[in-house]
Design a protein around this motif. Structure first.
Motif, PDB file in Angstrom:
ATOM      1  N   ARG A 117       0.831  -1.204   0.000  1.00 12.37           N
ATOM      2  CA  ARG A 117       0.000   0.000   0.000  1.00 12.37           C
ATOM      3  C   ARG A 117       0.867   1.257   0.000  1.00 12.37           C
ATOM      4  NH1 ARG A 117      -5.025  -1.167   4.146  1.00 12.37           N
ATOM      5  NH2 ARG A 117      -6.171  -2.539   2.740  1.00 12.37           N
ATOM      6  N   ALA A 118       1.927   1.267   0.788  1.00  8.34           N
ATOM      7  CA  ALA A 118       2.813   2.430   0.839  1.00  8.34           C
ATOM      8  C   ALA A 118       3.502   2.629  -0.515  1.00  8.34           C
ATOM      9  CB  ALA A 118       3.855   2.254   1.941  1.00  8.34           C
ATOM     10  N   ASP A 119       3.985   1.531  -1.118  1.00 11.39           N
ATOM     11  CA  ASP A 119       4.627   1.639  -2.433  1.00 11.39           C
ATOM     12  C   ASP A 119       3.643   2.137  -3.484  1.00 11.39           C
ATOM     13  OD1 ASP A 119       6.969   0.728  -1.353  1.00 11.39           O
ATOM     14  OD2 ASP A 119       6.740  -1.340  -2.074  1.00 11.39           O
ATOM     15  N   SER A 120       2.438   1.630  -3.442  1.00  5.24           N
ATOM     16  CA  SER A 120       1.414   2.036  -4.402  1.00  5.24           C
ATOM     17  C   SER A 120       1.071   3.514  -4.227  1.00  5.24           C
ATOM     18  CB  SER A 120       0.167   1.174  -4.216  1.00  5.24           C
ATOM     19  OG  SER A 120      -0.858   1.590  -5.073  1.00  5.24           O
ATOM     20  N   ARG A 121       0.955   3.945  -2.973  1.00  6.95           N
ATOM     21  CA  ARG A 121       0.651   5.352  -2.690  1.00  6.95           C
ATOM     22  C   ARG A 121       1.771   6.254  -3.220  1.00  6.95           C
ATOM     23  NH1 ARG A 121       0.580   5.090   2.742  1.00  6.95           N
ATOM     24  NH2 ARG A 121      -1.322   3.869   2.633  1.00  6.95           N
ATOM     25  N   LYS A 122       3.017   5.836  -3.009  1.00  6.86           N
ATOM     26  CA  LYS A 122       4.162   6.611  -3.472  1.00  6.86           C
ATOM     27  C   LYS A 122       4.191   6.664  -4.998  1.00  6.86           C
ATOM     28  CE  LYS A 122       9.186   6.728  -3.121  1.00  6.86           C
ATOM     29  NZ  LYS A 122      10.360   6.037  -2.607  1.00  6.86           N
ATOM     30  N   ARG A 123       3.933   5.526  -5.651  1.00 13.42           N
ATOM     31  CA  ARG A 123       3.936   5.477  -7.113  1.00 13.42           C
ATOM     32  C   ARG A 123       2.841   6.368  -7.700  1.00 13.42           C
ATOM     33  NH1 ARG A 123       3.372   0.415  -7.534  1.00 13.42           N
ATOM     34  NH2 ARG A 123       1.171   0.386  -8.048  1.00 13.42           N
ATOM     35  N   ARG A 124       1.645   6.346  -7.105  1.00 12.09           N
ATOM     36  CA  ARG A 124       0.555   7.203  -7.572  1.00 12.09           C
ATOM     37  C   ARG A 124       0.909   8.676  -7.422  1.00 12.09           C
ATOM     38  NH1 ARG A 124      -2.955   3.456  -5.080  1.00 12.09           N
ATOM     39  NH2 ARG A 124      -3.122   4.829  -3.280  1.00 12.09           N
ATOM     40  N   ALA A 125       1.546   9.032  -6.311  1.00  8.80           N
ATOM     41  CA  ALA A 125       1.946  10.431  -6.100  1.00  8.80           C
ATOM     42  C   ALA A 125       2.978  10.852  -7.141  1.00  8.80           C
ATOM     43  CB  ALA A 125       2.497  10.608  -4.693  1.00  8.80           C
ATOM     44  N   GLU A 126       3.946   9.971  -7.441  1.00  4.07           N
ATOM     45  CA  GLU A 126       4.949  10.279  -8.457  1.00  4.07           C
ATOM     46  C   GLU A 126       4.305  10.443  -9.834  1.00  4.07           C
ATOM     47  OE1 GLU A 126       7.705   7.072  -8.116  1.00  4.07           O
ATOM     48  OE2 GLU A 126       8.704   7.934  -6.356  1.00  4.07           O
ATOM     49  N   GLN A 127       3.342   9.578 -10.147  1.00  9.88           N
ATOM     50  CA  GLN A 127       2.658   9.694 -11.437  1.00  9.88           C
ATOM     51  C   GLN A 127       1.862  10.999 -11.518  1.00  9.88           C
ATOM     52  OE1 GLN A 127       0.387   6.084 -11.582  1.00  9.88           O
ATOM     53  NE2 GLN A 127       2.080   4.872 -12.426  1.00  9.88           N
ATOM     54  N   ALA A 128       1.221  11.375 -10.422  1.00 12.35           N
ATOM     55  CA  ALA A 128       0.458  12.628 -10.411  1.00 12.35           C
ATOM     56  C   ALA A 128       1.396  13.819 -10.584  1.00 12.35           C
ATOM     57  CB  ALA A 128      -0.333  12.750  -9.109  1.00 12.35           C
ATOM     58  N   ASP A 129       2.551  13.790  -9.934  1.00 11.83           N
ATOM     59  CA  ASP A 129       3.532  14.865 -10.091  1.00 11.83           C
ATOM     60  C   ASP A 129       4.017  14.952 -11.541  1.00 11.83           C
ATOM     61  OD1 ASP A 129       3.333  15.495  -7.435  1.00 11.83           O
ATOM     62  OD2 ASP A 129       5.173  14.434  -6.830  1.00 11.83           O
ATOM     63  N   GLU A 130       4.257  13.796 -12.145  1.00 17.39           N
ATOM     64  CA  GLU A 130       4.710  13.768 -13.540  1.00 17.39           C
ATOM     65  C   GLU A 130       3.636  14.339 -14.473  1.00 17.39           C
ATOM     66  OE1 GLU A 130       7.021  13.268 -16.850  1.00 17.39           O
ATOM     67  OE2 GLU A 130       7.589  13.212 -14.736  1.00 17.39           O
ATOM     68  N   ARG A 131       2.364  13.943 -14.248  1.00 20.72           N
ATOM     69  CA  ARG A 131       1.279  14.487 -15.067  1.00 20.72           C
ATOM     70  C   ARG A 131       1.171  16.007 -14.896  1.00 20.72           C
ATOM     71  NH1 ARG A 131      -1.508   9.874 -13.196  1.00 20.72           N
ATOM     72  NH2 ARG A 131      -2.628  11.178 -11.703  1.00 20.72           N
ATOM     73  N   TYR A 132       1.318  16.489 -13.669  1.00 24.01           N
ATOM     74  CA  TYR A 132       1.261  17.929 -13.404  1.00 24.01           C
ATOM     75  C   TYR A 132       2.407  18.653 -14.133  1.00 24.01           C
ATOM     76  CZ  TYR A 132       1.519  22.371 -10.984  1.00 24.01           C
ATOM     77  OH  TYR A 132       1.579  23.716 -10.704  1.00 24.01           O
ATOM     78  N   ARG A 133       3.620  18.076 -14.046  1.00 31.45           N
ATOM     79  CA  ARG A 133       4.769  18.675 -14.715  1.00 31.45           C
ATOM     80  C   ARG A 133       4.542  18.734 -16.222  1.00 31.45           C
ATOM     81  NH1 ARG A 133       8.644  17.540 -17.580  1.00 31.45           N
ATOM     82  NH2 ARG A 133       8.395  15.306 -17.579  1.00 31.45           N
ATOM     83  N   GLN A 134       3.967  17.671 -16.801  1.00 27.03           N
ATOM     84  CA  GLN A 134       3.688  17.651 -18.237  1.00 27.03           C
ATOM     85  C   GLN A 134       2.640  18.712 -18.607  1.00 27.03           C
ATOM     86  OE1 GLN A 134       2.566  13.616 -19.011  1.00 27.03           O
ATOM     87  NE2 GLN A 134       4.694  12.902 -19.218  1.00 27.03           N
ATOM     88  N   ARG A 135       1.625  18.881 -17.772  1.00 25.28           N
ATOM     89  CA  ARG A 135       0.593  19.904 -18.034  1.00 25.28           C
ATOM     90  C   ARG A 135       1.205  21.304 -18.022  1.00 25.28           C
ATOM     91  NH1 ARG A 135      -2.758  17.398 -14.238  1.00 25.28           N
ATOM     92  NH2 ARG A 135      -2.489  19.180 -12.856  1.00 25.28           N
ATOM     93  N   VAL A 136       2.033  21.556 -17.019  1.00 26.31           N
ATOM     94  CA  VAL A 136       2.668  22.868 -16.905  1.00 26.31           C
ATOM     95  C   VAL A 136       3.556  23.116 -18.125  1.00 26.31           C
ATOM     96  CG1 VAL A 136       4.370  24.201 -15.592  1.00 26.31           C
ATOM     97  CG2 VAL A 136       2.538  22.980 -14.408  1.00 26.31           C
TER      98      VAL A 136
END
Length: 142
Positions: free
Chosen positions: A113-132
């Motif tokens: 669960r912790a690894d999955s939570r961390k991976r989702r946060a990293e993916q969200a950060d990457e999507r945000y960076r791509q949008r910007v």
């Protein structure tokens, strides 16, 4: 049954994974209990061969107390009923090894669960960076 009142009885149960035989010996000087694990699905010939060979006599028998402690009946009967219902709802662990295995599985589950939570946060950060980055490109007009 011998004249001295001694004897042996066997109870075979399936605990969900293996068939287990509980052998109880009794005599004038006490009672003893032993356990033998047959395997996942033993056949009747395998069980009968074990019993007929009298291999159950070589098992390590542990003494059993004849007197069970009397249950504490003091207090509110409704509270005792609630406690009994609560205890019945909780799944019983039949062995210490099962409890240890369950604890290890729970720990692995928490790690996943912790690894999955961390991976989702990293993916969200990457999507945000791509949008910007995309917005900047559009603003520049290129």
């Amino acid at each position: 049954m011998p004249a001295d009142g001694s004897g042996v009885s066997a109870t075979i149960i399936h605990d969900g994974q293996f068939c287990i035989a509980w052998f109880e010996r009794w005599g004038p000087d006490g009672r003893w209990l032993a356990r033998h694990v047959f395997g996942p699905e033993p056949g009747l010939p395998e069980i009968l061969a074990f019993v007929n060979s009298r291999a159950y006599l070589a098992l390590a028998y542990l003494p059993v107390e004849d007197e069970a402690p009397a249950p504490d009946l003091e207090g509110n009967p409704k509270r005792r009923q609630r406690e009994a219902a609560r205890a019945a709802r909780e799944p019983a662990q039949s062995t210490r090894s099962q409890a240890a295995l369950q604890a290890a599985l729970d720990e692995q589950k928490q790690e996943r669960r912790a690894d999955s939570r961390k991976r989702r946060a990293e993916q969200a950060d990457e999507r945000y960076r791509q949008r910007v980055e995309k917005r900047k490109e559009k603003k520049r007009g290129h």
